[in-house]
Design a protein around this motif. Structure first.
Motif, PDB file in Angstrom:
ATOM      1  N   UNK A 238      48.152  16.416  30.721  1.00  0.00           N
ATOM      2  CA  UNK A 238      49.343  17.297  30.719  1.00  0.00           C
ATOM      3  C   UNK A 238      49.408  18.844  30.220  1.00  0.00           C
ATOM      4  N   UNK A 239      48.020  19.420  30.316  1.00  0.00           N
ATOM      5  CA  UNK A 239      47.884  20.838  30.122  1.00  0.00           C
ATOM      6  C   UNK A 239      48.436  21.592  31.446  1.00  0.00           C
ATOM      7  N   UNK A 240      49.189  22.440  31.033  1.00  0.00           N
ATOM      8  CA  UNK A 240      49.770  23.383  32.379  1.00  0.00           C
ATOM      9  C   UNK A 240      48.841  24.415  32.676  1.00  0.00           C
ATOM     10  N   UNK A 241      48.755  24.704  33.919  1.00  0.00           N
ATOM     11  CA  UNK A 241      47.893  25.864  34.545  1.00  0.00           C
ATOM     12  C   UNK A 241      48.541  26.228  36.211  1.00  0.00           C
ATOM     13  N   UNK A 242      48.505  27.488  36.111  1.00  0.00           N
ATOM     14  CA  UNK A 242      49.020  28.229  37.596  1.00  0.00           C
ATOM     15  C   UNK A 242      48.230  27.558  38.638  1.00  0.00           C
ATOM     16  N   UNK A 243      47.036  27.076  38.375  1.00  0.00           N
ATOM     17  CA  UNK A 243      46.240  26.604  39.713  1.00  0.00           C
ATOM     18  C   UNK A 243      46.634  25.488  40.353  1.00  0.00           C
ATOM     19  N   UNK A 244      47.318  24.485  39.344  1.00  0.00           N
ATOM     20  CA  UNK A 244      47.815  23.406  40.035  1.00  0.00           C
ATOM     21  C   UNK A 244      49.251  23.820  40.801  1.00  0.00           C
ATOM     22  N   UNK A 245      49.658  24.824  40.753  1.00  0.00           N
ATOM     23  CA  UNK A 245      50.726  25.310  41.793  1.00  0.00           C
ATOM     24  C   UNK A 245      50.211  26.084  42.984  1.00  0.00           C
ATOM     25  N   UNK A 246      48.964  26.176  43.238  1.00  0.00           N
ATOM     26  CA  UNK A 246      48.388  26.966  44.208  1.00  0.00           C
ATOM     27  C   UNK A 246      49.142  26.595  45.708  1.00  0.00           C
ATOM     28  N   UNK A 247      49.008  25.384  45.918  1.00  0.00           N
ATOM     29  CA  UNK A 247      49.628  24.882  47.397  1.00  0.00           C
ATOM     30  C   UNK A 247      50.882  25.314  47.397  1.00  0.00           C
ATOM     31  N   UNK A 248      51.592  24.847  46.423  1.00  0.00           N
ATOM     32  CA  UNK A 248      53.207  25.382  46.271  1.00  0.00           C
ATOM     33  C   UNK A 248      53.624  26.692  46.627  1.00  0.00           C
ATOM     34  N   UNK A 249      52.698  27.669  45.816  1.00  0.00           N
ATOM     35  CA  UNK A 249      53.082  29.154  45.948  1.00  0.00           C
ATOM     36  C   UNK A 249      52.562  29.578  47.408  1.00  0.00           C
ATOM     37  N   UNK A 250      51.304  29.044  48.055  1.00  0.00           N
ATOM     38  CA  UNK A 250      51.312  29.423  49.327  1.00  0.00           C
ATOM     39  C   UNK A 250      52.030  29.016  50.284  1.00  0.00           C
ATOM     40  N   UNK A 254      54.234  31.208  52.922  1.00  0.00           N
ATOM     41  CA  UNK A 254      54.218  31.272  54.381  1.00  0.00           C
ATOM     42  C   UNK A 254      55.405  31.060  55.036  1.00  0.00           C
ATOM     43  N   UNK A 255      56.393  30.364  54.144  1.00  0.00           N
ATOM     44  CA  UNK A 255      57.695  30.130  54.870  1.00  0.00           C
ATOM     45  C   UNK A 255      58.967  30.955  54.540  1.00  0.00           C
ATOM     46  N   UNK A 256      58.311  32.269  53.935  1.00  0.00           N
ATOM     47  CA  UNK A 256      59.655  33.175  53.264  1.00  0.00           C
ATOM     48  C   UNK A 256      59.251  34.481  54.206  1.00  0.00           C
ATOM     49  N   UNK A 279      50.188  36.327  53.518  1.00  0.00           N
ATOM     50  CA  UNK A 279      50.285  34.762  53.539  1.00  0.00           C
ATOM     51  C   UNK A 279      49.106  34.070  54.378  1.00  0.00           C
ATOM     52  N   UNK A 280      48.392  34.852  54.972  1.00  0.00           N
ATOM     53  CA  UNK A 280      47.156  34.291  55.712  1.00  0.00           C
ATOM     54  C   UNK A 280      46.158  33.869  54.765  1.00  0.00           C
ATOM     55  N   UNK A 281      46.482  34.218  53.395  1.00  0.00           N
ATOM     56  CA  UNK A 281      45.347  33.850  52.148  1.00  0.00           C
ATOM     57  C   UNK A 281      45.237  32.344  52.074  1.00  0.00           C
ATOM     58  N   UNK A 282      43.928  31.932  51.856  1.00  0.00           N
ATOM     59  CA  UNK A 282      43.540  30.599  51.769  1.00  0.00           C
ATOM     60  C   UNK A 282      43.626  29.915  50.197  1.00  0.00           C
ATOM     61  N   UNK A 288      46.071  37.112  45.270  1.00  0.00           N
ATOM     62  CA  UNK A 288      46.068  38.076  44.383  1.00  0.00           C
ATOM     63  C   UNK A 288      45.215  39.293  44.558  1.00  0.00           C
ATOM     64  N   UNK A 289      44.123  38.932  44.903  1.00  0.00           N
ATOM     65  CA  UNK A 289      43.164  40.048  45.058  1.00  0.00           C
ATOM     66  C   UNK A 289      43.638  40.965  46.198  1.00  0.00           C
ATOM     67  N   UNK A 290      44.082  40.394  47.100  1.00  0.00           N
ATOM     68  CA  UNK A 290      44.521  41.078  48.396  1.00  0.00           C
ATOM     69  C   UNK A 290      45.916  42.170  48.233  1.00  0.00           C
ATOM     70  N   UNK A 291      46.621  41.601  47.236  1.00  0.00           N
ATOM     71  CA  UNK A 291      47.928  42.519  46.944  1.00  0.00           C
ATOM     72  C   UNK A 291      47.658  43.398  45.731  1.00  0.00           C
ATOM     73  N   UNK A 292      46.622  43.305  44.798  1.00  0.00           N
ATOM     74  CA  UNK A 292      46.775  43.834  43.672  1.00  0.00           C
ATOM     75  C   UNK A 292      46.529  45.473  44.007  1.00  0.00           C
ATOM     76  N   UNK A 293      47.361  46.227  43.158  1.00  0.00           N
ATOM     77  CA  UNK A 293      46.961  47.620  43.283  1.00  0.00           C
ATOM     78  C   UNK A 293      47.206  48.363  42.008  1.00  0.00           C
ATOM     79  N   UNK A 294      46.973  49.666  41.770  1.00  0.00           N
ATOM     80  CA  UNK A 294      47.172  50.312  40.282  1.00  0.00           C
ATOM     81  C   UNK A 294      48.605  49.725  39.996  1.00  0.00           C
TER      82      UNK A 294
END
Length: 411
Positions: A238-250, A254-256, A279-282, A288-294
């Motif tokens: 029951x420990x929360x982490x953003x990583x478990x939402x990876x597929x949902x976020x992708x 991809x559908x927006x 959205x092509x990110x796997x 996150x790396x592809x959209x990060x800017x200053x």
């Protein structure tokens, strides 16, 4: 009764938080009211423990009443995060002071820096926008402008994260014309993002989370009851982490299309098109790396992705809270609520279903909260049940709670 308010995440509760609470008591507080983030937190992540567990631990640590900071504000930039928390404390009508940690520990210097920030954002708004359009980040532009107008010492205050949040609290008090008095306590031990623990056993929440995920033993950095709660949650999956939402976020990305993204909170300057191309990110990391800017640091990007997933829009973080949801209290907290009946300016209740009926804005906020909790149940190794937030009944905290408060209460 002197009532002190705090705005917190307790993600997780650690020794530094205990020090802050002990200082508040030493300064004469008879009661402590905490406005605490729910299942998602300001750095753009799922909370390591669910909000009801963290609220119970807060009561054990010495807080008397825990009110939920609704998800639109919990996942907002510092100014909106602070505004949501200060608005809820002010709405109770009987909170005397708000206490927060800072690196400088000087309320006079923080107030001076807060005033400088307000002037830069109002009288020099056009200049700020020109710099922002040139690709500079908002914190960088604000710090440079404050330095040029008010000197290096004032600007230096803005370069430390807890000072920055303290300034946001002070400005929220000013904007709301709140009678609550700001009080600051100098942070000791490990800094906000320190990679390690101090000799006195304090460590930053960032370090504790990372060390725990890597299998480290954090019991010296936390009160024993918080450590046992964290270990029990880990054993139960029951420990929360953003990583478990990876597929949902992708999937959501991809559908927006860009037009749908335009009104999502914190999206601006054409970021919707940058997101659409990404959205092509796997993987979440690749995305996150592809959209990060200053202009868009990681914490803001993670928040934006959660805004998209949870459908939090710009209007949701700009309006004031419509209600106060009670997550936990003890006997003293119950007395705070009773005393506030004649002073409060918003409805307060433990029932989300009841609060949702207050107004259309309240209904919108409650729906977002319920959806956020349902998605949080997917952000853990073992998936929890859906539709739990509207059905949840507040249970009695472990300590300092009367038998009567186990039942539904009118507050």
């Amino acid at each position: 009764m002197k009532i002190s308010g705090i705005i917190c995440e307790y993600n997780p509760l650690h020794n530094g938080h205990l020090y802050h609470l002990s200082c508040i008591r030493a300064n004469g507080a008879d009661a402590i009211v905490a406005v605490m983030s729910g299942n998602f937190v300001q750095r753009g992540d799922a909370a390591i423990l669910d909000k009801f567990t963290r609220a119970r631990l807060a009561i054990q640590a010495g807080v008397d009443l825990v009110i939920e900071l609704p998800v639109p504000y919990a996942l907002a930039p510092a100014e909106n995060f602070a505004m949501g928390g200060v608005a809820l404390l002010t709405a109770l009508g009987n909170v005397d002071e708000i206490s927060f940690g800072s690196e400088c520990g000087d309320i006079r210097l923080l107030t001076q820096a807060a005033q400088a920030c307000r002037i830069c954002k109002t009288e020099y708004a056009d200049v700020m926008q020109d710099f922002l359009r040139s690709g500079y980040s908002y914190p960088e532009v604000l710090t440079q402008m404050v330095g040029q107008l008010y000197g290096a010492d004032t600007a230096a205050v803005l370069r430390q994260p807890n000072n920055t949040l303290a300034i946001a609290y002070i400005n929220a008090l000013e904007a709301l014309e709140s009678p609550i008095r700001p009080v600051t306590i100098r942070r000791r031990g490990a800094g906000h993002h320190s990679a390690g623990q101090s000799p006195d056993g304090t460590a930053s929440a960032t370090y504790i989370r990372q060390y725990f995920v890597e299998g480290g033993d954090c019991r010296r950095m936390m009160p024993s009851y918080a450590w046992h709660a964290l270990k029990s949650a880990q054993e139960a999956g029951h420990v929360g982490s953003l990583q478990y939402l990876e597929r949902l976020i992708l999937y959501k990305l991809r559908t927006t299309d860009p037009d749908e993204m335009h009104s999502i909170a914190e999206i601006g300057q054409g970021l919707e098109y940058r997101l659409y191309k990404a959205k092509r990110s796997a993987s979440l990391e690749e995305l996150l790396q592809s959209i990060q800017t200053k202009r868009y640091p990681m914490a803001r990007l993670r928040r934006i992705l959660l805004h998209l997933l949870l459908d939090i829009r710009t209007a949701d973080i700009q309006r004031y809270p419509s209600y106060g949801r009670i997550l936990a209290f003890n006997d003293i907290g119950r007395e705070v609520l009773r005393e506030s009946k004649h002073t409060r300016t918003l409805p307060f209740s433990h029932s989300l279903a009841e609060l949702a009926q207050v107004s259309s804005d309240a209904g919108r906020c409650a729906a977002l909260e319920s959806q956020a909790t349902d998605i949080y149940q997917l952000a853990r190794q073992i998936i929890g049940k859906g539709e739990s937030d509207f059905r949840r009944r507040m249970s009695a905290p472990v300590r300092k709670v009367s038998q009567a408060s186990k039942e539904s209460v009118e507050v």
